[in-house]
Design a protein around this motif. Structure first.
Motif, short mmCIF file in Angstrom:
data_model
loop_
_atom_site.label_atom_id
_atom_site.label_comp_id
_atom_site.label_asym_id
_atom_site.label_seq_id
_atom_site.Cartn_x
_atom_site.Cartn_y
_atom_site.Cartn_z
N VAL A 127 0.84 -1.21 0.00
CA VAL A 127 0.00 0.00 0.00
C VAL A 127 0.88 1.25 0.00
N LEU A 128 1.92 1.27 0.79
CA LEU A 128 2.82 2.43 0.81
C LEU A 128 3.46 2.64 -0.56
N SER A 129 3.86 1.55 -1.21
CA SER A 129 4.49 1.67 -2.52
C SER A 129 3.51 2.15 -3.58
N ILE A 130 2.26 1.73 -3.48
CA ILE A 130 1.27 2.13 -4.47
C ILE A 130 0.77 3.55 -4.24
N VAL A 131 0.43 3.86 -3.00
CA VAL A 131 -0.26 5.13 -2.71
C VAL A 131 0.70 6.29 -2.51
#
Length: 116
Positions: A9-13
């Motif tokens: 999620v951190l990498s995507i958002v």
């Protein structure tokens, strides 16, 4: 939230490399951030230079400060300048972001090796 989910999620958002920072893989995060940042700067500088050309023409009085006319000039700018280079960079950014996300997932699945 599981460690793998949080890293993905951190990498995507947030941005490419954020998941790696969460996983304490700072060298990998710096690599992804550096490449992504350089490509983003290239795209933004290209857009700003095109906008500056239109702004200069408005200031010189060649183009009336009308929304429709400016929109037409933006469309003409896209035709005049080859957007092939910018398209390649944009797709490369998208692929890099996906690779970074996949790598964050992969790294979260395996134990942290302090030698990395």
């Amino acid at each position: 939230m599981k460690k793998t989910t949080k890293a993905v999620v951190l990498s995507i958002v947030v941005f490419p490399g954020a998941g790696h920072i969460f996983l304490k893989r700072y060298k990998t995060a710096a690599l992804f951030l550096g490449i992504f940042g350089a490509a983003a700067v290239m795209i933004i500088s290209n857009i700003l230079s095109r906008a500056q050309l239109i702004a200069d023409r408005i200031i010189a009085g060649e183009i009336p400060p009308d929304f429709t006319t400016i929109l037409q000039e933006v469309a003409k700018q896209s035709e005049v300048y080859s957007s092939h280079h910018q398209t390649i960079i944009s797709f490369s950014l998208l692929i890099l972001w996906q690779l970074c996300t996949f790598d964050a997932y992969r790294c979260a699945k395996r134990p942290l090796n302090l030698n990395e």
